[in-house]
Design a protein around this motif. Sequence first.
Motif, mmCIF file in Angstrom:
data_model
loop_
_atom_site.group_PDB
_atom_site.id
_atom_site.type_symbol
_atom_site.label_atom_id
_atom_site.label_comp_id
_atom_site.label_asym_id
_atom_site.label_seq_id
_atom_site.Cartn_x
_atom_site.Cartn_y
_atom_site.Cartn_z
ATOM 1 N N ILE A 164 0.830 -1.212 0.000
ATOM 2 C CA ILE A 164 0.000 0.000 0.000
ATOM 3 C C ILE A 164 0.862 1.258 0.000
ATOM 4 C CG2 ILE A 164 -1.664 1.327 1.354
ATOM 5 C CD1 ILE A 164 -2.944 -1.249 2.231
ATOM 6 N N SER A 165 2.000 1.209 0.722
ATOM 7 C CA SER A 165 2.876 2.393 0.732
ATOM 8 C C SER A 165 3.422 2.659 -0.670
ATOM 9 C CB SER A 165 4.023 2.208 1.726
ATOM 10 O OG SER A 165 4.941 1.216 1.283
ATOM 11 N N GLY A 166 3.648 1.580 -1.425
ATOM 12 C CA GLY A 166 4.070 1.757 -2.816
ATOM 13 C C GLY A 166 2.977 2.430 -3.634
ATOM 14 N N LEU A 167 1.726 2.091 -3.343
ATOM 15 C CA LEU A 167 0.606 2.729 -4.034
ATOM 16 C C LEU A 167 0.505 4.207 -3.685
ATOM 17 C CD1 LEU A 167 -2.142 -0.048 -3.644
ATOM 18 C CD2 LEU A 167 -0.703 0.445 -5.634
ATOM 19 N N ALA A 168 0.829 4.539 -2.419
ATOM 20 C CA ALA A 168 0.826 5.949 -2.012
ATOM 21 C C ALA A 168 1.845 6.737 -2.829
ATOM 22 C CB ALA A 168 1.126 6.060 -0.518
ATOM 23 N N PHE A 169 3.026 6.146 -3.034
ATOM 24 C CA PHE A 169 4.052 6.795 -3.867
ATOM 25 C C PHE A 169 3.536 7.006 -5.285
ATOM 26 C CE2 PHE A 169 7.184 5.528 -7.157
ATOM 27 C CZ PHE A 169 7.850 6.744 -7.260
ATOM 28 N N LEU A 170 2.960 5.941 -5.879
ATOM 29 C CA LEU A 170 2.470 6.049 -7.253
ATOM 30 C C LEU A 170 1.355 7.091 -7.368
ATOM 31 C CD1 LEU A 170 2.374 2.255 -8.220
ATOM 32 C CD2 LEU A 170 4.067 3.978 -8.921
ATOM 33 N N LYS A 171 0.485 7.120 -6.359
ATOM 34 C CA LYS A 171 -0.617 8.081 -6.368
ATOM 35 C C LYS A 171 -0.101 9.511 -6.298
ATOM 36 C CE LYS A 171 -4.779 9.747 -6.030
ATOM 37 N NZ LYS A 171 -5.662 9.770 -7.208
ATOM 38 N N GLN A 172 0.856 9.748 -5.410
ATOM 39 C CA GLN A 172 1.389 11.098 -5.247
ATOM 40 C C GLN A 172 2.161 11.532 -6.492
ATOM 41 O OE1 GLN A 172 0.497 13.131 -3.236
ATOM 42 N NE2 GLN A 172 1.967 14.805 -3.338
ATOM 43 N N ARG A 173 2.899 10.611 -7.081
ATOM 44 C CA ARG A 173 3.636 10.941 -8.314
ATOM 45 C C ARG A 173 2.672 11.258 -9.454
ATOM 46 N NH1 ARG A 173 7.567 6.660 -11.261
ATOM 47 N NH2 ARG A 173 5.535 5.754 -11.708
ATOM 48 N N ALA A 174 1.589 10.471 -9.556
ATOM 49 C CA ALA A 174 0.601 10.718 -10.610
ATOM 50 C C ALA A 174 -0.094 12.052 -10.392
ATOM 51 C CB ALA A 174 -0.423 9.581 -10.624
ATOM 52 N N SER A 175 -0.377 12.387 -9.135
ATOM 53 C CA SER A 175 -1.038 13.659 -8.827
ATOM 54 C C SER A 175 -0.138 14.837 -9.192
ATOM 55 C CB SER A 175 -1.393 13.716 -7.335
ATOM 56 O OG SER A 175 -2.304 12.697 -7.005
ATOM 57 N N LYS A 176 1.169 14.684 -8.913
ATOM 58 C CA LYS A 176 2.126 15.748 -9.240
ATOM 59 C C LYS A 176 2.211 15.947 -10.748
ATOM 60 C CE LYS A 176 6.904 17.202 -8.447
ATOM 61 N NZ LYS A 176 8.214 16.821 -7.855
ATOM 62 N N SER A 177 2.233 14.837 -11.498
ATOM 63 C CA SER A 177 2.300 14.929 -12.961
ATOM 64 C C SER A 177 1.048 15.587 -13.509
ATOM 65 C CB SER A 177 2.464 13.516 -13.550
ATOM 66 O OG SER A 177 3.664 12.927 -13.111
ATOM 67 N N LYS A 178 -0.106 15.276 -12.894
ATOM 68 C CA LYS A 178 -1.366 15.859 -13.353
ATOM 69 C C LYS A 178 -1.388 17.353 -13.110
ATOM 70 C CE LYS A 178 -6.364 15.232 -12.957
ATOM 71 N NZ LYS A 178 -7.450 14.478 -12.262
ATOM 72 N N ARG A 179 -0.831 17.775 -11.940
ATOM 73 C CA ARG A 179 -0.803 19.215 -11.641
ATOM 74 C C ARG A 179 0.095 19.951 -12.623
ATOM 75 N NH1 ARG A 179 -0.720 17.269 -6.268
ATOM 76 N NH2 ARG A 179 1.555 17.473 -6.182
ATOM 77 N N LYS A 180 1.218 19.337 -12.979
ATOM 78 C CA LYS A 180 2.131 19.974 -13.948
ATOM 79 C C LYS A 180 1.466 20.093 -15.312
ATOM 80 C CE LYS A 180 6.709 18.871 -12.115
ATOM 81 N NZ LYS A 180 7.972 18.109 -12.360
#
Length: 199
Positions: free
Chosen positions: A180-196
């Motif tokens: 699940i912690s790996g999913l948190a990383f993927l989620k946060q990275r995807a959110s950052k890419s979406k904001r950019k």
Amino acid sequence: MKIFTSARIIMLLSLLCLGTVFLFPLWQITLEAAQFPGGLQLHIWINKISGNEKNIVQNVNILNHYIGMQAIHPDSIPELKYFPIVTYIMLALGAIAIWLNKAWAYLTWFIVMSILGILGIYDFYLWLYDYGHNLDPTAPIKIEGMTYMPPLFGEKDLLNFYVKSYPHWGGVMLGVSIIISGLAFLKQRASKSKRKFNA
């Protein structure tokens, strides 16, 4: 609904899963034999060893004596003392990762927990190897070339016992926590890419 899919909430779920190691055993070793209906279940916790009956450790030590295996003395096993401390530290670091809410923080926690998990399993293997191979040469029952190492994961025959060794709920939830912690990383990275992308 968005808050329930945020990296912070996912990481919080990861920490809750990790916390269950104090509620359930990490591993279970079951000794099955005709003279023990239901089997002898040895539960390895993050901080103690117990079983499906009150005097399980004493009974297993009696059996071990006949074949020369070392007696199990939970108080002399250092891992049962420092593993809980390591878990508390990881829970605190996980809380810091949630506060920072950065992809690198979730990834770092995931990597550290993965390494600790692998080292913990390797330490458990060494523990089983030592108990199964370093036998008392003066034991009442000696069989040339016979060792009594329980399987790390799986099942096998050991003399008149059928031994099963599998993760218990605490071990399963620890693994789920890392995933699940790996999913948190993927989620946060995807959110950052979406904001950019939207900027």
